[in-house]
Design a protein around this motif. Structure first.
Motif, PDB file in Angstrom:
ATOM      1  N   HIS A 153       0.639  -0.858   0.116  1.00 15.09           N
ATOM      2  CA  HIS A 153       0.217   0.247   0.285  1.00 15.09           C
ATOM      3  C   HIS A 153       0.667   1.206  -0.208  1.00 15.09           C
ATOM      4  N   PRO A 154       0.680   2.043  -0.969  1.00 18.72           N
ATOM      5  CA  PRO A 154       1.644   3.323  -0.843  1.00 18.72           C
ATOM      6  C   PRO A 154       0.816   4.047   0.074  1.00 18.72           C
ATOM      7  N   GLY A 155       2.222   4.940   1.052  1.00 17.39           N
ATOM      8  CA  GLY A 155       1.455   6.424   1.250  1.00 17.39           C
ATOM      9  C   GLY A 155       1.752   7.926   0.837  1.00 17.39           C
ATOM     10  N   ARG A 156       2.226   8.968   1.011  1.00 15.31           N
ATOM     11  CA  ARG A 156       2.573  10.299   1.131  1.00 15.31           C
ATOM     12  C   ARG A 156       3.539  10.059   0.128  1.00 15.31           C
ATOM     13  N   GLU A 157       3.394  10.748  -1.013  1.00 12.35           N
ATOM     14  CA  GLU A 157       4.348  10.968  -2.261  1.00 12.35           C
ATOM     15  C   GLU A 157       4.751   9.573  -3.054  1.00 12.35           C
ATOM     16  N   ALA A 158       3.498   8.390  -2.229  1.00 18.37           N
ATOM     17  CA  ALA A 158       3.445   6.754  -3.209  1.00 18.37           C
ATOM     18  C   ALA A 158       4.297   6.251  -2.144  1.00 18.37           C
ATOM     19  N   TYR A 159       5.355   6.869  -1.217  1.00 23.13           N
ATOM     20  CA  TYR A 159       6.393   5.677  -0.340  1.00 23.13           C
ATOM     21  C   TYR A 159       5.736   4.751   0.235  1.00 23.13           C
ATOM     22  N   PRO A 160       6.321   3.921   0.858  1.00 22.35           N
ATOM     23  CA  PRO A 160       6.139   3.081   1.679  1.00 22.35           C
ATOM     24  C   PRO A 160       6.068   3.467   3.353  1.00 22.35           C
ATOM     25  N   GLY A 161       4.285   2.709   3.588  1.00 20.71           N
ATOM     26  CA  GLY A 161       4.288   3.653   4.860  1.00 20.71           C
ATOM     27  C   GLY A 161       5.983   2.946   5.991  1.00 20.71           C
ATOM     28  N   ASP A 162       6.276   2.407   6.182  1.00 18.48           N
ATOM     29  CA  ASP A 162       7.533   2.592   6.283  1.00 18.48           C
ATOM     30  C   ASP A 162       9.328   2.781   6.214  1.00 18.48           C
ATOM     31  N   ILE A 163       8.435   3.750   5.117  1.00 19.56           N
ATOM     32  CA  ILE A 163      10.012   4.431   4.413  1.00 19.56           C
ATOM     33  C   ILE A 163      10.779   5.349   6.116  1.00 19.56           C
ATOM     34  N   PHE A 164      10.346   5.631   6.635  1.00 20.97           N
ATOM     35  CA  PHE A 164      11.038   6.165   8.005  1.00 20.97           C
ATOM     36  C   PHE A 164      11.231   5.764   8.747  1.00 20.97           C
ATOM     37  N   SER A 165      11.110   3.571   9.195  1.00 23.31           N
ATOM     38  CA  SER A 165      11.793   3.478   9.993  1.00 23.31           C
ATOM     39  C   SER A 165      13.007   2.342   9.695  1.00 23.31           C
ATOM     40  N   ILE A 166      12.900   2.530   7.768  1.00 22.47           N
ATOM     41  CA  ILE A 166      14.142   1.542   7.408  1.00 22.47           C
ATOM     42  C   ILE A 166      15.167   3.119   7.231  1.00 22.47           C
ATOM     43  N   HIS A 167      15.145   3.908   7.369  1.00 19.79           N
ATOM     44  CA  HIS A 167      16.059   4.731   7.426  1.00 19.79           C
ATOM     45  C   HIS A 167      16.844   5.049   8.899  1.00 19.79           C
ATOM     46  N   ALA A 168      16.003   5.389   9.449  1.00 18.47           N
ATOM     47  CA  ALA A 168      16.341   4.751  10.986  1.00 18.47           C
ATOM     48  C   ALA A 168      16.699   3.963  11.498  1.00 18.47           C
ATOM     49  N   ARG A 169      16.291   2.410  10.793  1.00 16.33           N
ATOM     50  CA  ARG A 169      16.829   1.612  11.278  1.00 16.33           C
ATOM     51  C   ARG A 169      18.549   1.661  10.949  1.00 16.33           C
ATOM     52  N   LEU A 170      18.435   2.238  10.429  1.00 16.53           N
ATOM     53  CA  LEU A 170      20.091   2.035   9.161  1.00 16.53           C
ATOM     54  C   LEU A 170      20.730   3.651  10.471  1.00 16.53           C
ATOM     55  N   LEU A 171      20.979   4.461  10.247  1.00 13.49           N
ATOM     56  CA  LEU A 171      20.965   5.308  10.768  1.00 13.49           C
ATOM     57  C   LEU A 171      21.460   5.489  12.157  1.00 13.49           C
ATOM     58  N   GLU A 172      20.621   4.555  13.033  1.00  9.85           N
ATOM     59  CA  GLU A 172      20.704   3.971  14.623  1.00  9.85           C
ATOM     60  C   GLU A 172      21.719   3.450  14.771  1.00  9.85           C
ATOM     61  N   ARG A 173      22.838   2.760  13.851  1.00 10.58           N
ATOM     62  CA  ARG A 173      23.691   2.040  14.034  1.00 10.58           C
ATOM     63  C   ARG A 173      24.943   2.874  13.694  1.00 10.58           C
ATOM     64  N   SER A 174      25.079   3.435  13.848  1.00  9.53           N
ATOM     65  CA  SER A 174      26.172   5.005  13.771  1.00  9.53           C
ATOM     66  C   SER A 174      25.962   5.301  15.255  1.00  9.53           C
ATOM     67  N   THR A 175      27.346   5.358  16.011  1.00  9.05           N
ATOM     68  CA  THR A 175      27.303   5.883  17.218  1.00  9.05           C
ATOM     69  C   THR A 175      29.198   5.837  17.656  1.00  9.05           C
ATOM     70  N   ALA A 176      28.825   6.426  19.318  1.00 10.17           N
ATOM     71  CA  ALA A 176      29.600   6.295  19.733  1.00 10.17           C
ATOM     72  C   ALA A 176      29.587   5.190  21.161  1.00 10.17           C
ATOM     73  N   LEU A 177      30.578   4.021  20.991  1.00  4.28           N
ATOM     74  CA  LEU A 177      30.522   3.218  21.695  1.00  4.28           C
ATOM     75  C   LEU A 177      31.162   3.366  23.022  1.00  4.28           C
ATOM     76  N   ALA A 178      30.928   3.081  24.016  1.00  3.12           N
ATOM     77  CA  ALA A 178      30.983   3.185  25.459  1.00  3.12           C
ATOM     78  C   ALA A 178      32.623   2.456  24.924  1.00  3.12           C
ATOM     79  N   VAL A 179      34.031   2.535  26.643  1.00  2.00           N
ATOM     80  CA  VAL A 179      35.316   2.234  26.456  1.00  2.00           C
ATOM     81  C   VAL A 179      34.728   0.230  26.628  1.00  2.00           C
ATOM     82  N   GLU A 180      34.240  -0.070  27.607  1.00  2.00           N
ATOM     83  CA  GLU A 180      33.293  -1.536  27.904  1.00  2.00           C
ATOM     84  C   GLU A 180      32.887  -1.725  26.542  1.00  2.00           C
ATOM     85  N   SER A 181      32.345  -1.913  25.528  1.00  2.00           N
ATOM     86  CA  SER A 181      32.313  -2.082  24.372  1.00  2.00           C
ATOM     87  C   SER A 181      33.004  -1.641  22.667  1.00  2.00           C
ATOM     88  N   GLY A 182      33.780  -1.337  23.865  1.00  2.00           N
ATOM     89  CA  GLY A 182      35.095  -1.433  22.359  1.00  2.00           C
ATOM     90  C   GLY A 182      35.651  -0.494  22.123  1.00  2.00           C
TER      91      GLY A 182
END
Length: 504
Positions: A289-318
């Protein structure tokens, strides 16, 4: 004995084919086995429909009888929608398909430095097979809060306007946004080149671009010595849509492997607007099912899931970091578009490139007023932060005052001085492409500007003065830890030389 390749196809192999064979023989048990066999119903446009696989799961990997692979992308009541990962001409209706019960994986490790690979880890540069690699599942959860640390260390881009006014910290997600042709990719390439000698591993992801553009980017990085610490993941415009969709996740997996090993990494996504269009294409072909501008409804979560993997790890985690510079395209300068606003809300700030500044000859065409770095200031060096804070206020006041000069009104002396200083600053911000500058030069011109040493310099001479400052710093290096008084003493002597003898 014939070994079924489906048992380990596309999974996480051991070090060599012989190791895989020995492992298979050690674990082999003579018993009855049940397997699901699906049937290819239809194929076209990079997707396929399969019936008869009730145990299929999202993002699961399957293999067809001819050896080509596909990834489960849609689950319907009576059939499974998949995206093809191999461009096979042998796929026909009725061909058997089998689940592998494996996770799609990507190669990681230091052997990827200087290499060009596709989203499945296959070399594209003609330099032979990858050796001594590790395998890591492409789909990973982002690190939990308890494993993360604050952004504390600066990541220098070599661009004067960014390092002083819109600083980026290691572990930050900073968006590069603007219309096509304004230099977004050039900024990203400059940032990668500036990491030479700074012990930062770089991953550059090229999504849906023409082959000529891809070759140009690779050659630019190679000429500037950046390929020694850079891996390029390529899914060109002619690649299957499924491969273009996987490209940013594959690049993120490579950088993530280094991050968990304790390294500082930088990843460029060029660009996520194209990635969003590819995901929309796949979703429409699979009748979602298309949403706004024909994008699927989960397009936000796709990019959020990708970019949330970028971070600074604590020393205990490497203690590693992954800094992300996603690139997104706007149309006619409209940052209120669906995909740009999504990414602005996910990232920690944005660097906005303005078409009017570009047309006026200002390079890079960064609009300081509409650019922001929400957390980069925490990682900025304290002396640079103090000097830049004073200078930014002057520049923003200049942008407001300059509007009045268009009406030819007579200005007070203080306003004329402020406008002149602002124009000098705008000249300072001009920078040639592929010429990233050291952070010590940033400190030098900041102190010189705030101390009024540029006030008597003609606008036409500002660029030459900056070149002279750089040469002076190369002859007499000065550390950021030096006191402001020591910096000002050296700068005063250099500017006295310029005033007395002229600009070299």
């Amino acid at each position: 004995m014939v070994i079924d390749p489906r048992t380990k196809y596309g999974g996480e192999p051991e070090n060599s084919p012989l190791d895989r064979l020995e492992g298979y023989l050690r674990s082999y048990q003579f018993r009855m086995r049940f397997t699901e066999q699906g049937q290819l119903v239809s194929v076209g446009d990079g997707i396929a429909w399969i019936s008869g696989l009730p145990s299929a799961r999202m993002n699961g990997l399957l293999v067809f009888a001819d050896g080509s692979r596909a990834m489960v992308f849609d689950l319907a009541i009576d059939r499974v929608g998949v995206v093809l990962l191999d461009d096979s001409q042998a796929l026909t209706s009725g061909m058997p398909a089998f689940l592998t019960h494996e996770r799609l994986s990507m190669v990681c490790g230091d052997s990827l430095k200087g290499r060009v690979v596709d989203p499945l880890g296959r070399p594209l540069d003609g330099l032979g097979e990858l050796r001594e690699v590790r395998w890591r599942a492409i789909e990973q959860k982002s690190p939990p809060i308890i494993q993360r640390d604050f952004v504390r260390k600066p990541l220098y881009t070599g661009v004067k306007a960014i390092d002083t006014l819109i600083p980026v910290g290691k572990g930050q997600r900073q968006l590069l946004i603007g219309d096509e042709g304004l230099g977004r990719s050039s900024l990203a390439v400059d940032c990668v080149i500036n990491q030479r000698g700074l012990d930062v591993q770089c991953v550059y992801v090229l999504i849906g671009q023409k082959r000529s553009s891809i070759i140009s980017t690779i050659n630019t990085l190679r000429r500037n010595g950046a390929m020694d610490y850079t891996t390029i993941v390529v899914a060109e415009a002619s690649a299957l849509p499924g491969m273009q969709y996987l490209a940013p996740f594959s690049g993120c997996t490579i950088a993530e492997g280094w991050m968990h090993a304790g390294c500082d990494t930088l990843i460029i996504y060029d660009d996520l607007s194209t990635h969003a269009k590819i995901y929309r294409e796949l979703s429409l072909l699979l009748r979602r099912h298309p949403g706004r501008e024909a994008y699927p409804g989960d397009i936000f979560s796709i990019h959020a899931r990708l970019l949330e993997r970028s971070t600074a790890l604590a020393v205990e985690s490497g203690g590693g970091t992954m800094t992300a510079l996603p690139i997104v395209e706007t149309e006619q300068g409209d940052i209120a578009g669906f995909i740009p606003t999504n990414l602005i809300s996910i990232t920690d700030g944005q660097i906005y490139l303005d078409g009017n500044l570009f047309s006026a000859g200002y390079r890079p065409a960064i609009d300081i007023a509409r650019s922001v770095s929400r957390i980069g200031g925490q990682a900025q060096h304290q002396q640079i932060k103090a000097e830049a804070g004073r200078m930014k206020l002057d520049y923003l006041q200049f942008l407001e005052l300059e509007v009045f000069t268009r009406f030819g009104t007579r200005l007070e002396a203080s306003m004329e001085k402020a406008i002149r200083r602002g124009r000098i600053l705008r000249e300072i911000f001009k920078q040639e492409q592929l010429n990233p500058l050291p952070v010590e030069l940033q400190m030098a011109w900041l102190i010189a500007y705030n101390s009024g040493l540029f006030d008597n310099i003609e606008l036409s001479e500002v660029v030459k003065v900056m070149h002279h400052l750089q040469q002076c710093l190369q002859k007499d290096p000065t550390s950021l830890e030096e006191s402001r008084e020591r910096w000002l003493e050296k700068l005063s002597n250099w500017f006295d030389e310029i005033v007395s003898t002229g600009v070299p």
